[in-house]
Design an enzyme around this catalytic site. Structure first.
Site, short mmCIF file in Angstrom:
data_model
loop_
_atom_site.label_atom_id
_atom_site.label_comp_id
_atom_site.label_asym_id
_atom_site.label_seq_id
_atom_site.Cartn_x
_atom_site.Cartn_y
_atom_site.Cartn_z
N ASP A 1 0.86 -1.18 0.00
CA ASP A 1 0.00 0.00 0.00
C ASP A 1 0.90 1.23 0.00
O ASP A 1 2.10 1.15 0.26
CB ASP A 1 -0.90 -0.02 1.24
N THR B 1 -0.19 4.76 1.36
CA THR B 1 -0.37 5.68 2.48
C THR B 1 0.07 5.05 3.79
O THR B 1 -0.42 4.00 4.20
CB THR B 1 -1.85 6.10 2.58
N ARG C 1 -2.87 13.77 -3.05
CA ARG C 1 -4.02 12.87 -3.02
C ARG C 1 -5.28 13.73 -3.09
O ARG C 1 -5.48 14.61 -2.24
CB ARG C 1 -3.99 12.06 -1.73
N THR D 1 -2.70 1.01 -4.53
CA THR D 1 -3.22 2.10 -3.72
C THR D 1 -4.59 2.53 -4.19
O THR D 1 -4.98 2.28 -5.33
CB THR D 1 -2.25 3.31 -3.79
N GLY D 2 -5.30 3.17 -3.29
CA GLY D 2 -6.61 3.70 -3.64
C GLY D 2 -6.56 5.08 -4.25
O GLY D 2 -7.59 5.65 -4.60
N ASP D 3 -5.36 5.64 -4.40
CA ASP D 3 -5.23 6.99 -4.94
C ASP D 3 -5.43 7.04 -6.44
O ASP D 3 -5.45 6.02 -7.13
CB ASP D 3 -3.84 7.53 -4.59
#
Length: 1120
Positions: free
Chosen positions: A371, A373, A608, A670-672
């Site tokens: 990940d 963050t 972000r 990542t969720g970004d």
């Protein structure tokens, strides 16, 4: 009942009947600041640890039985019985003492090791988020005490019985306690009915139950055996049987009792022998021990056959001797201790091992999926940019403290399009070129440099009008209200150590937004306490849809207001309008394009980006409303975008480089947004700064959004030239597909995770890695290791430690088996030495073999298990976990070294018996020291001393399987490197020295030598023994030289090592960690080691330029 010796946790009434204020007063705590440190210590002493009786622990009798039933003891018992049977009471007594000593030492060592291992394993037990002295801390659940203020959220295991005082959509699964299948919705109101059952006490969250939805806070009222779970602790500790072990004929048929009973017996025998329980390596070595036991029986048959099955006492004892010789009796004990040392070292390096199998697997990891963050980055976010549609951009400058809303300055500027931004960047580059060059030299300023300066300096260098410390406009106010209320973080001003400090608790993303709102005095606490905003319900963040929402009752509006935040693409699709007040307008395709353009401009700066939206509704919404979120999160109005900066950890770049050097590829999941993820990936060296330097098909596969990756079939993914190094907007299902894709490519993958939905990928990964600080208990329970600092560099440390442990296991296995091979060769060939009565004469007596195996093999093997990591441990590719420790190199080395050892000992025996002086094997020299046995006894003494020294010195030789003992570090210039190397492991050093000196009393003490060891004192016989020791060392060194010269068993050089050595002509490749020009502030352990060798070449030549394929040299630094 509470544990004996601890105070009973009593209250005037049951806690579910008492108001929170009464409990807080009774326990001397505070719902805001929690307990003081002194109270925590007091309660810990009064009430003990928060654990159940009998929880965990090590069963001493199991360890004792395991020690008494290993293969070596079985052979010794046979030897003891035989010795007593032939009335050789001296030998029988010594073997009896050896058995007792072996069991005692093995039991003590393994019992201590298991206790230490149990303690280390408990560090990965569920943790609790508590508030103490005004600080939010994460502590092991066993350290929770009554009066602690505990926060729980989805995925957490409740650490103790809590009286709840703050809940939001909180539901707990209490099936483990009440048997109720459905989760129970919790509330805070004080109950009035006294005879409520456990399941009806809705203001209590019970220990060991799991939070399935929402969040809450409560004060701990019961811990340990005083909890409701303590009442059923005994039944909870029963172990479940494996499938098919039922004895019920009613459920499974009439044959089931026979089948189930047979399987239970099989399980018991397998467990008793260590063949069905333990790590794969422990089981493999247990199988090896019993395989060798079978070999010992075969050797015994060979001995009987050579003696024409005339099994006399002497023949039987010789057969037992060969059996003793072939079994490495300390193998399992050394393995256990080595694993404990590995776990201890990992704990020091911020890694807690939950599954022992992970220790073995880490050294073979080929890919790490991490990940971003908080793992690759610091997890300390600051809101740097806020774009308000129709208004402009608010920027925060000179702010590095993520919790302090008073630090830094705020500026406002008009919105710029991409064309305007690009023009400004070009103008800035030209200005830099002009300032830096007086000779007309042009500088190529990296894109990241430009973006960083835009973040740091903001609009202060722009030509348009800049407004410092802008006022709160209606548009900004609407944004601030949404960002502050759709938020679970808290920011407060607190006193600590006589100083006033800002403190924040919660998720880093939400803290950044909350701090930004506090800059304008619009924080959540201000809005709720001073303006009267009241929360009605909450729809928590869901990683699959990338958003969260809350519903509030406004003091100034008759309608309720829905606030939503999340990923820009997801929120924009739910919006029908954009802007506020005079700037509000319908959402059109052109408007969406402009929003996405602003999002990309922010994301390309490494920010972000989140979208903030709201909607007014007249729906009747309550806390436990059943309205689906899809009916809530629609027809929203977009209020703005927030750009959050999360700087990479200083050590991440070096850790990524260390992975590349070690042949490990790093992927960021990542969720970004893809642009944000790519910017950070470039900064830490996961992907090149210029993708055009790679082939087009590789470049296209490097960065992919999850939406594109998830749509691909398995065949399409397998056809990619390389799997993505960056997967953006990643969902939990994407992680699972990534692991599956890696497995199809025969890769060995480690995966990080922290959320509830990460459990499938953590279980599927070869090594599941959970976050210790921000990870959920569900994720931790599904993982193999836990990072106590959530730091990517700690993963690299764990891999390094895993490789060190794997190497050491190979070293001590080679050491033990080499001595066994040498002894077997000596004894089998010794069958040819038959005296006048036709019986074979021992080259070594049984007790000599026992002495060598027990005292001179075991302790050096323990020392090898404690060896430090070799200099090149992170400069070679991962080992093959399918092959395990028994590689062809180890097997070949074992046979070569064992053969040299056996031949040397045999030569010495032959030389003394048939060389200078009178010849003869005597008569009955296996039993006593007769007049004709002096030569045989002297020959045995020489062989005994020689074999002992060869085994001891081989332990030093096996510190490296390829490098010379006299130059273990090829880069060292130390004048006494050999002395330094053997002294570096003092346990091994003294094991060898003391073992070598022990030969002299064993040879010369009267009675002990002739009656026990069946040898006699020697004089000139030392010469052939010492000469053969030198021959053995020379043989080992020659074999190592042959391996180095021919490249036999040489591991292929990793791409990272090629980059470090600036090897040319290998074409373009993904050499992660060598892409970045960013200056490194810290060094990883392996980098510090390997840097010694590179200083000499770089010192004279200065900073090297890029290599031919565009990869930056190791020592190059940024000069702009």
């Amino acid at each position: 009942m509470p544990k004996t010796g601890r105070e009973v946790q009593n209250y005037s009434r049951q806690p579910f009947l008492l108001p929170v204020e009464a409990l807080v007063q009774h326990l001397a705590t505070n719902t805001t600041t929690g307990l003081t440190s002194s109270k925590v210590q007091e309660y810990s002493q009064r009430y003990g640890e928060n654990k159940l009786e009998g929880d965990g622990g090590v069963a001493w009798y199991k360890i004792l039985s395991k020690q008494a039933t290993n293969a070596m003891i079985l052979v010794l018992v046979l030897a003891m019985a035989l010795s007593y049977g032939v009335e050789d009471f001296i030998e029988g007594g010594v073997i009896t003492a050896v058995i007792i000593l072996n069991i005692s030492i093995g039991f003590y060592q393994e019992f201590q090791a298991e206790k230490k291992m149990d303690g280390l394993r408990s560090l990965s037990a569920p943790s609790a988020h508590v508030i103490r002295d005004g600080n939010q801390l994460t502590v092991p659940s066993r350290e929770v005490v009554p009066g602690d203020i505990v926060s729980i959220k989805t995925g957490d295991t409740v650490p103790a019985d809590l009286r709840l005082f703050d809940v939001m959509n909180l539901e707990c699964d209490e099936a483990i306690l009440t048997g109720e299948a459905l989760p129970v919705a919790k509330e805070v109101e004080t109950a009035e009915q006294e005879d409520l059952g456990l399941g009806d006490r809705l203001n209590i969250a019970y220990s060991s139950s799991t939070v399935t939805k929402g969040r809450g806070r409560g004060v701990v009222v019961y811990t340990g055996m005083s909890t409701a779970m303590g009442g059923i602790a005994e039944s909870m500790q029963r172990k479940r049987r494996k499938p098919g072990r039922s004895m019920s004929s009613k459920k499974h048929g009439s044959l089931q009792p026979i089948k189930g009973g047979a399987l239970r017996v099989f399980d018991s025998i397998g467990k008793f022998l260590g063949l069905t329980e333990g790590t794969p390596l422990q089981i493999k070595l247990s199988k090896l021990a019993y395989t060798l036991f079978g070999c010992a029986l075969i050797l015994a048959i060979i001995v009987f056959g050579v003696n024409r099955f005339n099994v006399t006492n002497e023949v039987a004892i010789y057969a037992i001797s060969t059996g003793i010789a072939i079994i490495p009796e300390s193998l399992i004990a050394v393995l256990t201790i080595t694993m404990v040392v590995g776990m201890t070292q990992m704990r020091k390096r911020k890694v807690v091992v939950r599954q022992l199998s992970a220790l073995e697997a880490l050294g073979g990891v080929t890919n790490i999926c991490s990940d971003k963050t908080g793992t690759l980055t610091q997890g300390k976010m600051v809101t740097r940019k806020v774009w308000i549609p129709g208004t402009g951009v608010y920027s925060v400058e000179n702010s590095s403290n993520a919790s302090d809303p008073t630090e830094g300055t705020i500026t406002f500027s008009k919105t710029k399009t991409r064309k305007q931004t690009e023009a400004e960047k070009l103008a800035r580059q030209e200005e830099l070129d002009h300032k830096r060059s007086t000779a007309g030299i042009s500088f190529n300023v990296p894109q990241e440099k430009t973006n960083k300066d835009l973040i740091k300096k903001g609009p202060s260098q722009q030509q348009d009008e800049i407004i410092n410390n802008p006022d709160v406009t209606p548009e900004l106010k609407a944004f601030l209200e949404s960002a502050a209320l759709c938020n679970l973080a808290t920011v407060r001003h607190a006193q600590e150590g006589g100083q006033s400090k800002w403190k924040a608790t919660g998720d880093p993303t939400e803290i950044a937004l909350q701090v930004f709102a506090h800059r304008f005095s619009h924080g959540k606490s201000d809005l709720e306490t001073e303006q009267g905003w009241k929360q009605l319900t909450e729809y928590p963040f869901d990683s699959s849809i990338k958003r969260m929402s809350v519903v509030y009752k406004s003091p100034n509006h008759s309608n309720n207001i829905i606030f939503t935040k999340g990923a820009v693409e997801r929120i924009v699709d739910l919006c029908s309008f954009i802007g506020h007040g005079d700037h509000e307008s319908p959402m059109t395709p052109e408007m969406k394009d402009s929003i996405l353009e602003q999002m990309n401009l922010l994301a390309e700066q490494g920010l972000r980006v989140l979208a903030i939206a709201r909607r007014f509704t007249n729906q009747d919404v309550t806390e436990h409303s059943t309205i689906d979120r899809t009916h809530i999160e629609k027809d929203l109005t977009l209020l703005g975008l927030a750009g959050l900066y999360d700087p990479p950890r200083l050590e991440t770049k070096d850790a990524v480089r260390a992975c590349t050097t070690a042949g490990i590829q790093v992927s960021m999941l990542t969720g970004d947004h893809p642009s944000t993820a790519a910017a950070i990936a470039r900064e830490v060296g996961i992907i090149p700064k210029n993708l055009s330097s790679l082939p087009p098909d590789v470049s296209a596969a490097i960065v992919k959004p999850a939406s594109e990756f998830d749509k691909m079939t398995d065949a399409e993914i397998d056809a990619l030239p390389t799997l993505p190094l960056v997967v953006a907007r990643c969902a939990p299902e994407t992680k699972v597909r990534m692991i599956e894709a890696l497995h199809r490519r025969n890769k060995y993958a480690a995966m990080t995770g922290d959320g509830v939905n990460d459990s499938p990928s953590l279980k599927l990964a070869d090594v599941g890695i959970a976050m210790g600080l921000n990870g959920s208990d569900v994720a931790k329970s599904a993982s193999d290791i836990v990072l106590t600092d959530d730091n990517f560099a700690s993963i690299v440390n764990a891999v390094e430690e895993g490789r060190r442990m794997f190497d050491n296991i190979q070293k001590f296995v080679l050491h033990l088996l080499t001595s066994n091979v040498g002894e077997v060769i000596l004894l089998i060939c010794g069958l040819a030495f038959q005296d006048s009565s036709g019986f074979s004469v021992f080259p070594l007596s049984p007790l000599q073999i026992l002495w060598i195996n027990m005292l001179t093999s075991s302790f050096p093997a323990f020392g090898l298990g404690k060896e430090k990591a070799s200099k090149d441990v992170m400069e070679r590719p991962p080992h093959d976990n399918k092959k395990g420790i028994f590689t062809w190199e180890l097997i070949t080395d074992m046979l070569v070294y064992g053969s040299i050892m056996g031949v040397c000992c045999l030569s010495t025996f032959v030389f003394i018996v048939y060389g200078p002086g009178p010849d003869g094997l005597g008569v009955d020299c296996n039993k006593s020291h007769g007049n004709t046995c002096n030569i045989v006894f002297r020959a045995r003494a020489a062989v005994f001393a020689e074999l002992t020294w060869m085994i001891l010195i081989s332990a030093w030789e096996f510190k490296s399987m390829r490098r010379s003992l006299f130059k273990l570090d090829p880069h060292s210039t130390h004048p006494f490197q050999f002395v330094k190397d053997i002294w570096s492991n003092q346990f091994l050093f003294w094991s060898v020295v003391i073992g070598a000196l022990s030969v002299f009393p064993a040879v010369y003490i009267p009675g002990l030598n002739t009656s026990v060891f069946k040898h006699a004192g020697i004089t000139w016989e030392w010469v052939p023994a010492v000469v053969c020791v030198f021959i053995f060392v020379s043989g080992v060194e020659v074999w190592k030289f042959v391996k180095r010269a021919t490249g036999w068993f040489q591991e292929e050089e990793t791409e990272g090592m090629k980059a470090k050595r600036r090897v040319t002509g290998h074409g373009l490749s993904l050499r992660q960690g060598f892409f970045t020009l960013a200056r490194s502030f810290t060094r990883s352990k392996s980098e510090t080691k390997s840097e010694v060798g590179g200083r000499g070449s770089s010192a004279s030549g200065g900073n090297a330029g890029p290599t031919s394929d565009g990869v930056v040299g190791q020592n190059q630094k940024e000069e702009v």
